[in-house]
Design a protein around this motif. Structure first.
Motif: not given
Length: 392
Positions: A309-331
Motif C-alpha cells: 500500500t505505502t511502499h517504502w518507508h524508513c524509521g527507527n527501532v523503538q522497542a522490543k518484546n512489546v505486547t500489542v493489544n489488538y481488538q482480536q486479542g493480544a500478541v
C-alpha cells in the motif's frame, strides 16, 4: 504466474512492464542470488558497501539525515549489531537492556552492577547504570501479559532506555475505569510508566484493492521474506489451509501454518509455477534490496519497511518484546518502530541494511501524518516453523 523459463535477471523488467499490479508481486523477483550460505539464523556475508545511493536517499527523506550522516549511521549500526551479543554475555545477570545510541554512534548497554562495566566496554559497548535488570523487567512484563487488557490499552513493553515498562493508553480512554484499573494492576507487577497514544493499534490488512502482492479471499496482504519452499507473512492475513493467489489471481499455494493472536506469523508454500527470490521490493524509491541474513538490529537502529500500500518507508527501532493489544486479542514479542504503515501493508518486510528483521503486523497513524508500527520478529518465525531464510 507461469514464467519458470524466464531468467531471473529479466524478471524485474517484466514486472515493471506489467504496471503497478505486476510490480507489487515481488519479494519474488529481481536480482539473481550470489554466493553465500542459508541458515535458520539467517547470517550471511556482509556487503562491502553500507547501502545503495537510493537507500541512502530514502533515509535522508524519512529520517532527516544528510547522505554522509546516513552512511556513517549505517556503518555504526553494523558495528553495534556485531558487538551486542558479546556485550550481553559480558554483562551476565547485570544486563539491563541495550540500544543503539544515535548521538554517540555506539551500542549502549544498561547495567545493574558497576563491576561488569569494564568487561562490557571491552566488548565494544558503552555503559549506562540502571536499577532494574532485564530479567526483572521481563518477569514483570510477563505478569502484565496475564492481565485482561481493555480496548483503551494499546500496548506495553519493556523500555530499555528508561529501565521501566511502558504502558500505552489511548488518550481519550485514559480516564475510563477499566483502563485505570489495568494500569493500577500493572504497577503492582513492576516499575511502570504510562504514555498516551492518539488511537489504538490495529492490524494492517485491507479489503481487495488494486496492486496486490497476494490475496486470501477478499483480503490483501504483502509478502514478507522468501524462505526455501515459500514465504513468510502475517498470521492475521489467513488461516492454515487458506488458498493464496498472486497479483494475477493465479494460485501461489496455501497457508501451511498461521498463528494469531498470541503471535502474528504465518507461512505460505510456493508452487504452481511461482518461485522465491531473496529480495525486498524497493518500489522505485530505492533499488530492490537483496537479503543476506537476519541478524537482529538493536533498539535505536534505522530500519525500513516495504509494503503493497505505502511502499517504502524508513524509521527507527523503538522497542522490543512489546505486547500489542489488538481488538482480536493480544500478541506478544513484537518490535515497535517509528515507520509508518497502512491497510494492506500487513505481512510486508522490515529490513535493516541487508538483514531481514521482521513481518509487518499493525500499528496506528498513517503515512501522511506519521505513525507507530509493530512487526513480528523474523527469527522466531523461522524457528517456529522450521524454515530457512532464502538469502543472496
Amino acid at each position: 504466474m507461469r514464467r519458470t523459463t524466464v531468467k531471473r535477471a529479466r524478471v524485474s523488467a517484466l514486472l515493471v512492464a506489467g504496471g503497478l499490479v505486476a510490480a507489487v508481486f515481488v519479494p519474488a523477483a529481481t536480482a539473481s542470488p550470489t554466493s553465500g550460505s542459508d541458515s535458520a539464523s539467517g547470517s550471511g556475508p556482509a556487503q562491502t558497501q553500507p547501502a545503495s545511493d537510493a537507500l541512502l536517499t530514502a533515509m535522508q527523506q524519512d529520517m532527516g539525515l544528510t547522505k554522509g550522516e546516513a552512511k556513517a549511521r549505517l556503518a555504526a549500526e553494523k558495528k553495534a549489531t556485531a558487538v551486542q551479543d558479546d556485550a550481553r554475555r559480558a554483562a551476565g545477570k547485570a544486563y539491563g537492556g541495550s540500544w543503539f545510541d544515535a548521538k554517540s554512534g555506539t551500542l549502549a548497554v544498561a547495567l545493574t552492577d558497576k563491576a561488569k562495566a569494564d568487561a562490557v566496554r571491552a566488548a565494544g559497548a558503552d555503559v549506562r547504570m540502571v536499577r532494574h535488570s532485564a530479567e526483572e523487567l521481563t518477569a514483570a512484563k510477563k505478569r502484565i501479559d496475564k492481565l485482561s487488557a481493555p480496548a483503551g490499552v494499546s500496548s506495553w513493553q519493556v523500555d530499555d532506555k528508561s529501565n521501566r515498562i511502558v504502558v500505552s493508553v489511548v488518550a481519550s480512554k485514559k480516564s475510563d475505569n477499566d483502563v485505570r484499573a489495568f494500569v493500577a494492576d500493572a504497577r503492582e507487577s513492576g516499575p511502570v510508566t504510562v504514555r498516551e497514544t492518539a488511537e489504538a493499534a490495529r492490524t494492517t490488512a485491507a479489503g481487495t484493492v488494486g496492486g496486490d502482492p497476494y490475496y486470501t479471499g477478499n483480503v490483501r496482504c504483502s509478502i514478507g521474506f522468501s524462505v526455501h519452499g515459500g514465504f513468510v507473512t502475517a498470521g492475521h492475513c489467513g488461516q492454515k489451509g487458506a488458498s493464496v493467489s498472486g497479483w494475477d489471481r493465479s494460485k501461489i499455494g496455501e497457508f501451511q501454518g498461521s498463528t494469531f493472536p498470541g503471535s502474528d506469523m504465518a507461512w505460505v508454500n510456493v508452487a504452481n509455477g511461482w518461485w522465491t527470490e531473496p529480495v525486498v521490493l524497493g518500489w522505485g524509491t530505492v533499488s530492490d534490496q537483496l537479503v543476506r541474513g537476519s541478524n537482529e538490529a538493536p533498539i535505536g537502529a534505522s530500519i525500513c519497511r516495504s509494503g503493497s500500500t505505502t511502499h517504502w518507508h524508513c524509521g527507527n527501532v523503538q522497542a522490543k518484546n512489546v505486547t500489542v493489544n489488538y481488538q482480536q486479542g493480544a500478541v506478544h514479542g513484537m518490535t515497535q518502530t517509528s515507520v509508518c504503515a497502512e491497510g494492506g501493508d500487513s505481512g510486508g518486510s522490515y529490513i535493516s541494511g541487508d538483514q531481514a528483521q521482521g513481518i509487518t503486523s499493525g500499528g496506528s497513524g498513517n503515512c501522511s501524518s506519521g505513525g507507530t508500527t509493530f512487526f513480528q520478529p523474523l527469527n522466531p518465525v523461522l524457528s517456529h516453523y522450521g524454515l530457512t531464510l532464502h538469502t543472496a
